[in-house]
Design a protein around this motif. Structure first.
Motif, PDB file in Angstrom:
ATOM      1  N   GLY A 101     -11.529  17.663 -14.328  1.00  0.00           N
ATOM      2  CA  GLY A 101     -10.882  18.654 -15.203  1.00  0.00           C
ATOM      3  C   GLY A 101      -9.465  18.856 -14.625  1.00  0.00           C
ATOM      4  N   THR A 102      -8.277  19.118 -15.529  1.00  0.00           N
ATOM      5  CA  THR A 102      -7.182  19.026 -15.205  1.00  0.00           C
ATOM      6  C   THR A 102      -6.648  20.891 -15.268  1.00  0.00           C
ATOM      7  OG1 THR A 102      -6.381  19.180 -17.210  1.00  0.00           O
ATOM      8  CG2 THR A 102      -5.957  17.485 -15.716  1.00  0.00           C
ATOM      9  N   ARG A 103      -7.432  22.042 -15.924  1.00  0.00           N
ATOM     10  CA  ARG A 103      -7.234  23.552 -15.659  1.00  0.00           C
ATOM     11  C   ARG A 103      -7.363  23.185 -14.097  1.00  0.00           C
ATOM     12  NH1 ARG A 103     -10.712  26.936 -19.050  1.00  0.00           N
ATOM     13  NH2 ARG A 103     -10.081  25.685 -21.503  1.00  0.00           N
ATOM     14  N   ASN A 104      -8.327  23.450 -13.494  1.00  0.00           N
ATOM     15  CA  ASN A 104      -8.123  24.116 -11.684  1.00  0.00           C
ATOM     16  C   ASN A 104      -7.757  22.296 -11.216  1.00  0.00           C
ATOM     17  OD1 ASN A 104      -9.393  26.308 -12.096  1.00  0.00           O
ATOM     18  ND2 ASN A 104     -10.869  25.198 -13.301  1.00  0.00           N
ATOM     19  N   ALA A 105      -7.200  21.389 -11.503  1.00  0.00           N
ATOM     20  CA  ALA A 105      -6.324  20.488 -11.058  1.00  0.00           C
ATOM     21  C   ALA A 105      -5.553  20.839  -9.856  1.00  0.00           C
ATOM     22  CB  ALA A 105      -5.474  19.588 -11.465  1.00  0.00           C
ATOM     23  N   GLY A 106      -5.306  22.095  -9.185  1.00  0.00           N
ATOM     24  CA  GLY A 106      -4.529  21.866  -7.977  1.00  0.00           C
ATOM     25  C   GLY A 106      -5.660  22.436  -6.911  1.00  0.00           C
ATOM     26  N   ILE A 107      -6.360  23.820  -7.703  1.00  0.00           N
ATOM     27  CA  ILE A 107      -7.440  23.727  -5.905  1.00  0.00           C
ATOM     28  C   ILE A 107      -8.460  22.775  -6.044  1.00  0.00           C
ATOM     29  CG2 ILE A 107      -8.657  25.382  -7.720  1.00  0.00           C
ATOM     30  CD1 ILE A 107      -8.029  25.830  -4.483  1.00  0.00           C
ATOM     31  N   THR A 118      -5.888  10.383 -28.517  1.00  0.00           N
ATOM     32  CA  THR A 118      -6.723  10.467 -28.568  1.00  0.00           C
ATOM     33  C   THR A 118      -8.273  10.923 -27.257  1.00  0.00           C
ATOM     34  OG1 THR A 118      -6.263  10.680 -30.825  1.00  0.00           O
ATOM     35  CG2 THR A 118      -9.035  11.450 -29.519  1.00  0.00           C
ATOM     36  N   PRO A 119      -8.334  12.335 -26.795  1.00  0.00           N
ATOM     37  CA  PRO A 119      -8.871  12.432 -25.230  1.00  0.00           C
ATOM     38  C   PRO A 119     -10.642  11.676 -25.607  1.00  0.00           C
ATOM     39  CG  PRO A 119      -8.707  14.431 -26.557  1.00  0.00           C
ATOM     40  CD  PRO A 119      -7.683  13.380 -27.614  1.00  0.00           C
ATOM     41  N   VAL A 120     -10.853  10.967 -24.888  1.00  0.00           N
ATOM     42  CA  VAL A 120     -12.186  10.890 -25.153  1.00  0.00           C
ATOM     43  C   VAL A 120     -13.421  11.808 -23.770  1.00  0.00           C
ATOM     44  CG1 VAL A 120     -11.920   8.688 -25.376  1.00  0.00           C
ATOM     45  CG2 VAL A 120     -12.041   8.954 -23.362  1.00  0.00           C
ATOM     46  N   THR A 121     -14.898  11.686 -24.312  1.00  0.00           N
ATOM     47  CA  THR A 121     -14.894  12.443 -23.164  1.00  0.00           C
ATOM     48  C   THR A 121     -15.879  11.567 -22.085  1.00  0.00           C
ATOM     49  OG1 THR A 121     -16.769  12.706 -24.860  1.00  0.00           O
ATOM     50  CG2 THR A 121     -16.012  14.346 -24.849  1.00  0.00           C
ATOM     51  N   GLY A 122     -15.553  12.421 -20.827  1.00  0.00           N
ATOM     52  CA  GLY A 122     -16.745  10.771 -19.846  1.00  0.00           C
ATOM     53  C   GLY A 122     -15.233  10.356 -19.340  1.00  0.00           C
ATOM     54  N   GLY A 123     -15.788   9.497 -18.263  1.00  0.00           N
ATOM     55  CA  GLY A 123     -14.826   8.418 -17.355  1.00  0.00           C
ATOM     56  C   GLY A 123     -13.608   8.728 -17.258  1.00  0.00           C
ATOM     57  N   ARG A 124     -12.447   7.422 -16.724  1.00  0.00           N
ATOM     58  CA  ARG A 124     -11.560   8.056 -16.677  1.00  0.00           C
ATOM     59  C   ARG A 124     -10.479   8.949 -16.973  1.00  0.00           C
ATOM     60  NH1 ARG A 124     -12.907   2.200 -15.804  1.00  0.00           N
ATOM     61  NH2 ARG A 124     -11.547   1.786 -17.123  1.00  0.00           N
ATOM     62  N   ALA A 155     -16.516  16.442 -19.475  1.00  0.00           N
ATOM     63  CA  ALA A 155     -16.594  16.136 -20.537  1.00  0.00           C
ATOM     64  C   ALA A 155     -16.362  18.143 -21.001  1.00  0.00           C
ATOM     65  CB  ALA A 155     -18.461  16.889 -20.974  1.00  0.00           C
ATOM     66  N   ARG A 156     -16.131  18.930 -19.334  1.00  0.00           N
ATOM     67  CA  ARG A 156     -15.236  20.204 -20.112  1.00  0.00           C
ATOM     68  C   ARG A 156     -14.658  20.223 -18.394  1.00  0.00           C
ATOM     69  NH1 ARG A 156     -18.368  23.950 -16.583  1.00  0.00           N
ATOM     70  NH2 ARG A 156     -19.948  23.535 -15.655  1.00  0.00           N
ATOM     71  N   ASP A 157     -13.637  20.910 -18.236  1.00  0.00           N
ATOM     72  CA  ASP A 157     -13.111  21.170 -16.934  1.00  0.00           C
ATOM     73  C   ASP A 157     -14.386  22.338 -15.644  1.00  0.00           C
ATOM     74  OD1 ASP A 157     -10.392  20.421 -17.339  1.00  0.00           O
ATOM     75  OD2 ASP A 157     -10.751  21.764 -18.890  1.00  0.00           O
ATOM     76  N   LEU A 158     -14.744  21.884 -14.414  1.00  0.00           N
ATOM     77  CA  LEU A 158     -15.018  22.285 -13.815  1.00  0.00           C
ATOM     78  C   LEU A 158     -14.518  23.041 -12.321  1.00  0.00           C
ATOM     79  CD1 LEU A 158     -16.546  20.041 -14.697  1.00  0.00           C
ATOM     80  CD2 LEU A 158     -17.727  19.790 -12.243  1.00  0.00           C
ATOM     81  N   SER A 159     -15.293  24.389 -12.786  1.00  0.00           N
ATOM     82  CA  SER A 159     -14.323  25.042 -11.352  1.00  0.00           C
ATOM     83  C   SER A 159     -14.609  25.092 -10.111  1.00  0.00           C
ATOM     84  CB  SER A 159     -15.284  26.819 -11.403  1.00  0.00           C
ATOM     85  OG  SER A 159     -16.897  26.693 -10.898  1.00  0.00           O
ATOM     86  N   PRO A 160     -13.844  25.609  -9.294  1.00  0.00           N
ATOM     87  CA  PRO A 160     -13.795  25.065  -8.002  1.00  0.00           C
ATOM     88  C   PRO A 160     -15.515  25.690  -7.117  1.00  0.00           C
ATOM     89  CG  PRO A 160     -11.932  26.180  -7.778  1.00  0.00           C
ATOM     90  CD  PRO A 160     -12.549  25.724  -9.201  1.00  0.00           C
ATOM     91  N   ALA A 161     -16.106  26.139  -7.864  1.00  0.00           N
ATOM     92  CA  ALA A 161     -17.273  25.444  -7.342  1.00  0.00           C
ATOM     93  C   ALA A 161     -18.280  25.853  -7.759  1.00  0.00           C
ATOM     94  CB  ALA A 161     -17.586  27.460  -7.313  1.00  0.00           C
ATOM     95  N   GLU A 162     -17.765  25.318  -8.487  1.00  0.00           N
ATOM     96  CA  GLU A 162     -19.042  24.145  -9.500  1.00  0.00           C
ATOM     97  C   GLU A 162     -18.897  21.946  -8.985  1.00  0.00           C
ATOM     98  OE1 GLU A 162     -19.791  25.455 -14.136  1.00  0.00           O
ATOM     99  OE2 GLU A 162     -17.700  24.355 -13.625  1.00  0.00           O
ATOM    100  N   VAL A 163     -17.792  22.180  -8.259  1.00  0.00           N
ATOM    101  CA  VAL A 163     -17.029  20.895  -7.323  1.00  0.00           C
ATOM    102  C   VAL A 163     -17.828  21.237  -6.178  1.00  0.00           C
ATOM    103  CG1 VAL A 163     -15.568  19.631  -6.916  1.00  0.00           C
ATOM    104  CG2 VAL A 163     -15.129  20.514  -9.220  1.00  0.00           C
ATOM    105  N   LEU A 164     -17.823  22.293  -5.227  1.00  0.00           N
ATOM    106  CA  LEU A 164     -18.335  22.373  -4.853  1.00  0.00           C
ATOM    107  C   LEU A 164     -20.306  22.101  -4.296  1.00  0.00           C
ATOM    108  CD1 LEU A 164     -16.263  24.895  -2.633  1.00  0.00           C
ATOM    109  CD2 LEU A 164     -16.270  22.248  -2.591  1.00  0.00           C
TER     110      LEU A 164
END
Length: 421
Positions: free
Chosen positions: A346-352, A204-210, A214-223
């Motif tokens: 997050g993993t949704r945009n893990a590649g970019i 069962t997934p947990v929020t935050g940490g390793r 809490a949600r997948d970030l877009s590349p713009a948010e990561v930057l």
């Protein structure tokens, strides 16, 4: 094998076959790290200088990083198959075309092609592993990319001790191109994303940490996150020392008084096993101890090991040990940063997202080999280069300390986390 590792309904083969695909792909692509065994034959045949030949590896590394960013975006949108097939064909063709080298710009172009293929092929296993193994992300990513570190242990000695003396340099590149095409095609067809919403049975997934944000970030948010820039600088400078040694390893061993070709080549084998071990075992440790903690320890260790490696270069046993340590620290950064990117963003945009972070490795490919080549041509030894590498690692450690730690994982509301043994 634990129950969650078996194929669930509609998921096809066990997820561990995906790891095998990543290993097969990366074992072939990792032959790029065996570049140093081709340095002396090319210099002897064409009369090139060390600065000239160091540019070959630099160009390849830069193209790996650029290809990784493009492939990361493509993979996030249409899946891993196209990227892995493109990487397979382009990298293998680049090795084959190297057999027709007659001048330096042509060789630069061929290794640029190899680098581009590496970027597309290497971009595939990391996000695929992150999606299939949210419960064992560090271990799975480490195993898949460990093949990239181990490839030179196989194909470096094979090329220098068997293929080049027996068949010559041109035929060696053609043989390697054919072998790599088969291996990478096998890997390409095993690499596949899990179904949307996949999670291992009993986990069962947990929020935050390793375990994930809490949600997948877009590349713009990561930057827009300060952590990205601290991690990027640490990644770039921390890898520069390792890439400097990798690009110059066999010539350095010879310059340190290890004249026998077999002994000099053994440093490549020892380094490759250190690289692969760091990718796998440090990634596994990061599942338990935290990604940033492991990165801090290994970069700090590299900072100390670099000048010591130069000092003990003439002692075969100590040379092997220090080469193993430096490569371990280098390999750690390639796997742990890959897992950390999915943890933090997050993993949704893990590649970019990891592709953006991975551009740091491309910068390291410019800094590291150039340090080795330029300073060797100037001083006719590697002392200044190794001390410069230690200084870069020191700055990387400061940045890793500033990057901060992830929030402590918390179970999702009303859910108890369970993972079967």
């Amino acid at each position: 094998m634990a129950i969650e590792d078996l194929p669930a309904a509609g998921h096809g083969i066990s997820r561990w076959w995906r790891v095998l695909g990543g290993v097969s792909m990366n074992l072939a692509l990792g032959a790029l790290y065996a570049w140093s065994v081709f340095v002396a034959p090319f210099e002897k045949q064409f009369g090139w200088k060390r600065t000239d030949t160091s540019m070959v590896f630099t160009i390849a590394v830069v193209m790996v990083a650029l290809g990784f960013v493009v492939a990361g975006r493509i993979q996030d949108r249409i899946g891993p198959l196209f990227c892995s097939l493109a990487g397979s064909i382009v990298a293998s063709l680049g090795f084959f075309l190297c057999s027709y080298t007659t001048n330096l710009p042509y060789l630069w172009a061929c290794f640029g092609m190899i680098g581009l293929g590496n970027g597309f092929g290497y971009a595939t296993p990391i996000p695929v592993m992150a999606k299939w193994f949210p419960d064992k992300r560090g271990l799975a990513v480490g195993l898949a990319v460990g093949g990239y570190g181990a490839g030179s242990a196989i194909f470096g000695p094979l090329s220098q001790l068997r293929l080049i003396p027996t068949y010559g340099l041109p035929a060696t590149f053609r043989i390697l191109g054919a072998i790599f095409l088969v291996m990478t095609l096998v890997g390409a067809f095993l690499l596949k994303n899990p179904p949307a919403g996949y999670k291992p049975a009993g986990w069962t997934p947990v929020t935050g940490g390793r375990s994930g944000p809490a949600r997948d970030l877009s590349p713009a948010e990561v930057l827009r996150t300060p952590r990205f820039y601290f991690m990027w600088v640490a990644y770039a400078l921390g890898c520069s020392a390792g890439l400097m040694v990798i690009s110059q390893l066999v010539p350095f061993a010879s310059s340190a008084g290890i004249a026998a070709t077999s002994l000099a080549t053994m440093t490549l084998v020892v380094g490759a096993f250190g690289n692969a071990s760091g990718r796998v075992l440090s990634a596994w440790m990061s599942d338990k101890l935290g990604r940033i903690n492991v990165l801090r320890v290994m970069i700090g260790l590299s900072m100390v090991a670099m000048p010591v490696l130069y000092a003990v270069g003439g002692n075969v046993v100590l040379l092997y040990f220090l080469v193993f340590v430096v490569y371990w620290c280098y390999g750690t950064q390639l796997s742990v940063n890959g897992a950390a990117a999915s943890d933090f963003w997050g993993t949704r945009n893990a590649g970019i997202n990891y592709g953006l972070l991975f551009t740091a490795w491309g910068v390291a490919g410019i800094i590291g080999p150039r340090i080795g080549g330029v300073l060797y041509d100037k001083y006719h030894n590697y002392q200044a280069a190794f001390y410069a590498g230690a200084a870069l690692a020191a700055v990387a450690l400061v940045c890793e300390l500033a990057a901060g730690m992830p929030a402590k994982p918390q179970p999702a509301a009303g859910v108890v986390r369970r993972v079967t043994a």
